[in-house]
Design a protein around this motif. Sequence first.
Motif, PDB file in Angstrom:
ATOM      1  N   PHE A  86       0.858  -1.182   0.000  1.00  0.00           N
ATOM      2  CA  PHE A  86       0.000   0.000   0.000  1.00  0.00           C
ATOM      3  C   PHE A  86       0.895   1.232   0.000  1.00  0.00           C
ATOM      4  CE2 PHE A  86       0.847  -0.886   4.431  1.00  0.00           C
ATOM      5  CZ  PHE A  86       1.007   0.357   5.012  1.00  0.00           C
TER       6      PHE A  86
ATOM      7  N   LEU B  36      -6.396  -3.047   5.266  1.00  0.00           N
ATOM      8  CA  LEU B  36      -5.530  -3.204   4.102  1.00  0.00           C
ATOM      9  C   LEU B  36      -5.237  -4.668   3.802  1.00  0.00           C
ATOM     10  CD1 LEU B  36      -3.056  -0.301   4.909  1.00  0.00           C
ATOM     11  CD2 LEU B  36      -4.682  -0.353   3.004  1.00  0.00           C
TER      12      LEU B  36
ATOM     13  N   GLY C  10      -7.878  -6.966   1.517  1.00  0.00           N
ATOM     14  CA  GLY C  10      -8.107  -6.804   0.081  1.00  0.00           C
ATOM     15  C   GLY C  10      -9.159  -5.746  -0.185  1.00  0.00           C
ATOM     16  N   ASN C  11     -10.135  -6.082  -1.029  1.00  0.00           N
ATOM     17  CA  ASN C  11     -11.191  -5.139  -1.386  1.00  0.00           C
ATOM     18  C   ASN C  11     -12.308  -5.151  -0.345  1.00  0.00           C
ATOM     19  OD1 ASN C  11      -9.837  -4.478  -3.781  1.00  0.00           O
ATOM     20  ND2 ASN C  11     -10.800  -6.173  -4.881  1.00  0.00           N
TER      21      ASN C  11
ATOM     22  N   ILE D 236     -13.215   6.439   1.717  1.00  0.00           N
ATOM     23  CA  ILE D 236     -12.906   6.543   0.287  1.00  0.00           C
ATOM     24  C   ILE D 236     -12.428   7.942  -0.063  1.00  0.00           C
ATOM     25  CG2 ILE D 236     -13.912   6.458  -2.027  1.00  0.00           C
ATOM     26  CD1 ILE D 236     -15.715   4.222  -1.084  1.00  0.00           C
TER      27      ILE D 236
ATOM     28  N   SER E 249      -3.833   3.665   1.144  1.00  0.00           N
ATOM     29  CA  SER E 249      -4.706   2.983   0.205  1.00  0.00           C
ATOM     30  C   SER E 249      -3.929   1.954  -0.590  1.00  0.00           C
ATOM     31  CB  SER E 249      -5.361   3.991  -0.753  1.00  0.00           C
ATOM     32  OG  SER E 249      -6.086   3.332  -1.773  1.00  0.00           O
ATOM     33  N   ASP E 250      -4.599   0.831  -0.893  1.00  0.00           N
ATOM     34  CA  ASP E 250      -4.027  -0.176  -1.785  1.00  0.00           C
ATOM     35  C   ASP E 250      -4.877  -0.328  -3.030  1.00  0.00           C
ATOM     36  OD1 ASP E 250      -6.213  -1.257  -0.549  1.00  0.00           O
ATOM     37  OD2 ASP E 250      -5.333  -3.239  -0.231  1.00  0.00           O
ATOM     38  N   SER E 251      -5.779   0.629  -3.285  1.00  0.00           N
ATOM     39  CA  SER E 251      -6.684   0.586  -4.438  1.00  0.00           C
ATOM     40  C   SER E 251      -6.410   1.773  -5.354  1.00  0.00           C
ATOM     41  CB  SER E 251      -8.143   0.612  -3.978  1.00  0.00           C
ATOM     42  OG  SER E 251      -8.429  -0.469  -3.112  1.00  0.00           O
ATOM     43  N   SER E 252      -6.721   1.580  -6.612  1.00  0.00           N
ATOM     44  CA  SER E 252      -6.538   2.653  -7.588  1.00  0.00           C
ATOM     45  C   SER E 252      -7.631   3.707  -7.424  1.00  0.00           C
ATOM     46  CB  SER E 252      -6.589   2.088  -9.010  1.00  0.00           C
ATOM     47  OG  SER E 252      -7.871   1.562  -9.292  1.00  0.00           O
TER      48      SER E 252
ATOM     49  N   PHE F 105     -10.931   2.627  -9.060  1.00  0.00           N
ATOM     50  CA  PHE F 105     -11.689   1.660  -8.270  1.00  0.00           C
ATOM     51  C   PHE F 105     -12.498   2.356  -7.181  1.00  0.00           C
ATOM     52  CE2 PHE F 105     -11.994  -1.007  -4.496  1.00  0.00           C
ATOM     53  CZ  PHE F 105     -12.568  -2.163  -4.999  1.00  0.00           C
ATOM     54  N   LEU F 106     -11.880   3.310  -6.501  1.00  0.00           N
ATOM     55  CA  LEU F 106     -12.549   4.019  -5.421  1.00  0.00           C
ATOM     56  C   LEU F 106     -13.689   4.894  -5.951  1.00  0.00           C
ATOM     57  CD1 LEU F 106      -9.403   5.057  -3.365  1.00  0.00           C
ATOM     58  CD2 LEU F 106     -10.968   3.187  -2.877  1.00  0.00           C
TER      59      LEU F 106
ATOM     60  N   ASN G 199     -13.117  -1.374 -12.216  1.00  0.00           N
ATOM     61  CA  ASN G 199     -12.134  -1.657 -11.168  1.00  0.00           C
ATOM     62  C   ASN G 199     -10.756  -1.945 -11.756  1.00  0.00           C
ATOM     63  OD1 ASN G 199     -14.228  -1.383  -9.391  1.00  0.00           O
ATOM     64  ND2 ASN G 199     -14.511  -3.574  -9.072  1.00  0.00           N
TER      65      ASN G 199
END
Length: 366
Positions: free
Chosen positions: A156, A246, A249-250, A258, A268-271, A274-275, A335
Amino acid sequence: MSKPSSNPRYVLLRYLSGALLFRVVFCSCVLVSMLEILALLEQTTPILQRHLGIQGIFNYACMRLPFLLSGALPLSTLIGALLMLTQMTLASEIAILRAAGLSTLGLYKYLVPATLLIGLAGIVLDDQITPRSEQALAAWWNRTDPSPDEGHSFWFHEGTSLIHIGHVADGGNILGTVDVYARDANHMLSKTLHAQTAHYSGAHGWTLYNLEGLDVDLKDQKVDRLDHQADMPWQTTLAPQDFIRLSSGNAPLSTITILGMLRGQLASDSSPGFLRAGLIERFLRPASLLVLLLIAMPVIYIPPRTGTRSWLPVWCLGAGLLFIVVQGLLRAMGNAGLLPPPVATVPTLIIFTLGSLTVLLRNETR
């Protein structure tokens, strides 16, 4: 002096809203019960292997309930609307309402408030209840894990730094194999830190143990090894629950979380895509349920002589399932970054709305 009678419109609104809400709640209970049974069939053995007993099974089922209910809500709305409208059609209630001057559009308008209420309940469920329950479930599951070192690792970013965690233990209070890659304002690597473990205490925060690292100067192409340290305070804003989130996962996220990730205030570990797609989809939940209601409306045209032999409810159910599947596929493409967030969420609503209106107008003109 006699009491004035209630407005017939409000009486009809209460009747239709109550009928729809009752059937949606009933369908939700049935679907969630089935999903709970399937989940427990998969997780009962690991729960008993951890010696958590019946109490552990009960805890797992309760903490998993909001997530399952959130997932079952669209299908419950579709089936509930189909059941209500089909029963009213076969009982000649729709024919009576039409004889009284109620149009198809008028019937739909009477069902909109109850559908919006279900959609708003879904927003609250997705935004406030499900993230908390899934966070509690992940922390409880991690805390009771007899071999947390076998858990998966994850990456992350926090600010400009990239961080890798080997595993999480003790509900997020212990981290194994912490690698920190610090970057400067130009996102160039400036320092690396490698710790065997990290422990959290409420009084002192995070402490890294058995620490090694490198001081990197890419401009001068110099790399200096840092002295070994037995322990060192770790200046991070992350709490144990953040590492649990974290590591999951999702995991479901609240709107505040968010927005904090999109602004760079939270790890964050999401793009970003995706958010953003998740945020748009969440607040379009009432619109999605209104489309599902519209898809179910053609069952009011079941011919009286056909009765239960009509295939119209089956076709409507298939169209609703297709809507849910297509919506999920486009969301998955969003996503993965293949589609912009608005394109991954809005077109499905427009296409199926136009298709449903076409079917209704075609039946009206027959």
